[in-house]
Design a protein around this motif. Sequence first.
Motif, short mmCIF file in Angstrom:
data_model
loop_
_atom_site.label_atom_id
_atom_site.label_comp_id
_atom_site.label_asym_id
_atom_site.label_seq_id
_atom_site.Cartn_x
_atom_site.Cartn_y
_atom_site.Cartn_z
N ALA B 92 0.81 -1.28 -0.02
CA ALA B 92 0.09 -0.24 0.03
C ALA B 92 0.99 1.33 -0.04
O ALA B 92 0.69 2.14 -0.74
CB ALA B 92 -0.95 0.09 1.23
N ARG B 93 1.92 1.13 0.64
CA ARG B 93 2.92 2.29 0.79
C ARG B 93 3.49 2.78 -0.51
O ARG B 93 3.41 4.00 -0.87
CB ARG B 93 3.98 2.05 1.88
N ARG B 94 3.75 1.63 -1.19
CA ARG B 94 4.25 1.93 -2.47
C ARG B 94 3.41 2.71 -3.24
O ARG B 94 4.09 3.81 -4.11
CB ARG B 94 4.67 0.58 -3.18
N ILE B 95 2.13 2.27 -3.35
CA ILE B 95 1.24 2.96 -4.21
C ILE B 95 0.88 4.55 -3.40
O ILE B 95 0.85 5.31 -4.51
CB ILE B 95 -0.04 2.28 -4.08
N LEU B 96 0.77 4.56 -2.34
CA LEU B 96 0.56 5.85 -1.76
C LEU B 96 1.73 6.96 -2.12
O LEU B 96 1.47 8.03 -2.01
CB LEU B 96 0.43 5.88 -0.29
N LEU B 97 2.95 6.32 -2.18
CA LEU B 97 4.15 7.36 -2.43
C LEU B 97 4.00 7.71 -3.83
O LEU B 97 4.60 8.91 -3.87
CB LEU B 97 5.35 6.46 -2.11
N ARG B 98 3.26 7.11 -4.60
CA ARG B 98 3.24 7.65 -6.08
C ARG B 98 1.87 8.59 -6.14
O ARG B 98 2.04 9.29 -7.21
CB ARG B 98 2.86 6.39 -6.97
N HIS B 99 1.31 8.65 -5.10
CA HIS B 99 -0.04 9.60 -5.13
C HIS B 99 0.03 10.42 -3.58
O HIS B 99 -0.87 10.04 -2.80
CB HIS B 99 -1.15 8.76 -5.52
N PRO B 100 1.06 11.15 -3.64
CA PRO B 100 1.09 11.82 -2.27
C PRO B 100 -0.23 12.58 -1.74
O PRO B 100 -0.48 12.71 -0.73
CB PRO B 100 2.13 12.99 -2.66
N TRP B 101 -0.91 13.07 -2.63
CA TRP B 101 -2.40 13.67 -2.29
C TRP B 101 -3.21 12.69 -1.62
O TRP B 101 -4.12 13.05 -0.57
CB TRP B 101 -2.96 14.27 -3.55
N ALA B 102 -2.97 11.54 -1.93
CA ALA B 102 -4.16 10.38 -1.61
C ALA B 102 -4.07 10.30 -0.11
O ALA B 102 -5.21 10.23 0.65
CB ALA B 102 -3.67 9.02 -2.09
N ARG B 103 -2.99 10.51 0.68
CA ARG B 103 -2.83 10.57 2.03
C ARG B 103 -3.98 11.62 2.85
O ARG B 103 -4.79 11.02 3.51
CB ARG B 103 -1.49 10.87 2.48
N ARG B 104 -3.91 12.67 2.40
CA ARG B 104 -5.06 13.50 2.89
C ARG B 104 -6.11 13.42 2.39
O ARG B 104 -7.13 13.37 3.59
CB ARG B 104 -4.67 14.88 2.39
N VAL B 105 -6.47 12.74 1.36
CA VAL B 105 -8.00 12.71 1.04
C VAL B 105 -8.48 11.34 1.74
O VAL B 105 -9.78 11.20 2.09
CB VAL B 105 -7.97 12.18 -0.60
N ILE B 106 -7.55 10.34 1.91
CA ILE B 106 -8.08 9.23 2.46
C ILE B 106 -8.56 9.36 4.02
O ILE B 106 -9.54 9.03 4.34
CB ILE B 106 -6.86 8.14 2.75
N GLU B 107 -7.73 10.31 4.52
CA GLU B 107 -8.08 10.74 6.03
C GLU B 107 -9.27 11.54 6.18
O GLU B 107 -9.90 11.32 7.16
CB GLU B 107 -6.90 11.78 6.62
N SER B 108 -9.60 12.38 4.81
CA SER B 108 -11.11 13.22 5.14
C SER B 108 -12.06 12.58 4.66
O SER B 108 -13.25 12.92 5.16
CB SER B 108 -10.66 14.56 4.09
N ARG B 109 -12.02 11.25 4.20
CA ARG B 109 -13.16 10.59 4.03
C ARG B 109 -13.84 9.93 5.24
O ARG B 109 -13.15 9.45 6.23
CB ARG B 109 -12.85 9.39 3.03
N THR B 110 -15.08 10.33 5.07
CA THR B 110 -16.00 9.67 6.28
C THR B 110 -16.52 8.54 5.90
O THR B 110 -16.80 7.38 6.87
CB THR B 110 -16.91 10.69 6.71
N ASN B 111 -17.28 8.52 4.66
CA ASN B 111 -17.94 7.16 4.23
C ASN B 111 -16.80 6.42 3.61
O ASN B 111 -16.19 6.56 2.64
CB ASN B 111 -18.91 7.61 3.26
N LYS B 112 -17.05 5.10 4.17
CA LYS B 112 -15.99 3.99 3.52
C LYS B 112 -16.77 3.38 2.36
O LYS B 112 -17.89 2.79 2.39
CB LYS B 112 -15.79 2.80 4.63
N SER B 113 -15.93 3.44 1.37
CA SER B 113 -16.62 2.69 -0.03
C SER B 113 -16.59 1.21 0.24
O SER B 113 -15.70 0.73 0.91
CB SER B 113 -15.82 3.32 -1.11
N PRO B 114 -17.13 0.34 -0.82
CA PRO B 114 -16.89 -1.00 -0.68
C PRO B 114 -15.49 -1.42 -0.94
O PRO B 114 -14.99 -2.27 -0.48
CB PRO B 114 -17.81 -1.50 -2.02
#
Lengths: 234, 234
Positions: B92-114
């Motif tokens: 997961a970390r390898r992917i996240l490092l390629r999309h640095p913005w995802a960190r912040r966005v994941i944290e901000s999500r309140t509804n968990k998608s499938p």
Amino acid sequence: MAEQTETVRRTPLSRERVLSAAVVLADVSGVEPLSMRKLAQELGVVPMALYKHVANKEELLDGMVDVIVGEVDTGAGGEDWKSTVRHRVLAARRILLRHPWARRVIESRTNKSPVVLEYMDAMIGMFRAGGFSVDLTHHVMHALGSRMWGFTQEVFDDSATAPAEIPPAMLHAMAEKYPHVMAIAMRADHDDESVVGQGCDDQFEFEFALDLLLDGFERLHEQGWTSRRRPAQR
Amino acid sequence: MAEQTETVRRTPLSRERVLSAAVVLADVSGVEPLSMRKLAQELGVVPMALYKHVANKEELLDGMVDVIVGEVDTGAGGEDWKSTVRHRVLAARRILLRHPWARRVIESRTNKSPVVLEYMDAMIGMFRAGGFSVDLTHHVMHALGSRMWGFTQEVFDDSATAPAEIPPAMLHAMAEKYPHVMAIAMRADHDDESVVGQGCDDQFEFEFALDLLLDGFERLHEQGWTSRRRPAQR
DNA sequence: ACCTGAACACCGTTCAAGT
DNA sequence: ACCTGAACACCGTTCAAGT
């Protein structure tokens, strides 16, 4: 009339007044809807007046963090490094819980203010006073991360998955698709009387993880750990 | 002319095309400047056309997270629960490092998608397969927190305090005010040859904390820990 | 010199008018 | 029925015109 307006604005605007008004506004309705314009209105002032006291919105947010960090009770340490750190972190947590928006804002800050640096310096000092090497303390601070401010990103939010108003048919479907998530959400432990959907005790979860980390730090310290060897390799 | 425009828009808009375009745009210039309008422009489409495929910007962000989580390599487990979890998190970390913005966005999500629920379900399953009780797994997942996505909020950013262009006079002043922070930033350890301001090895820090946690989990599991007793009390 | 209204360059989203 | 231009209700911040 103009005179009365003057009277209302009696206390002159100051950086402090701007910041504390912003904190109150964020406490009441969150940070997202907080705008320079609304803040100005709340202070009975034209939007541009704020820019005399904060350079821009970023600096406003920096200042708001300083206000919150300044509220943390820095008195009352403990006997050893472990309880000292524990007390400070839990003191920070008490403040953060009163300002739920602060979590997100602290994370978004890239520039550390003097207030923030001082807080971190004090925390590092606690480990050093406990005999931790600069090396170990460095890694330990990273491992602690945002937990040093008394919060964690609750990315595993089972209250959302919890019962409430979810129709049984959907619950059943979810239990088929996400059996493990549901098992935890339902707290259905076989060898225990199951308590259904009681939600999470955030304080317990926080202290659980904090103590797990502190115990780990202690173990590494006692073993004379240095960064030459990796923690997984003992 | 109108015909050519038609030709340019050959591939019809779809949810997938919208989402992957948004991911690319965020990769290139970050999430903050990402707007529905810019995204539409990038796709050669009128802003309102997007609303046929995503209900609003929130749902767009949800979808972007799904794209990223979907990229995580879920193959290749390990022999035991520990290495299985470790592999998944580092994948997961390898992917996240390629999309640095995802960190912040994941944290901000309140509804968990499938997609997100499935990821969490799989991770919980790894502990369960390792013999962890539902009880312990629950707390362990909380302790893991956002680290299960392969990232941590780097709240202790000493690269900002590191040398670079800071004038010596200021460095000296800072060393007086924040001696401990500077000691770590400078990595000036007495009983070691000091390497000045080399910055942090984020990957090392991440694995350090991850292994510390996993070791802690293992210890609790071996001790047959239940939530009746607190980790600090052994 | 200070203050501030208007303006600029954006937003996300609604809605009614077009096809 | 679908699509979309214009409009609405906002933003943060610049800037020039007022005092």
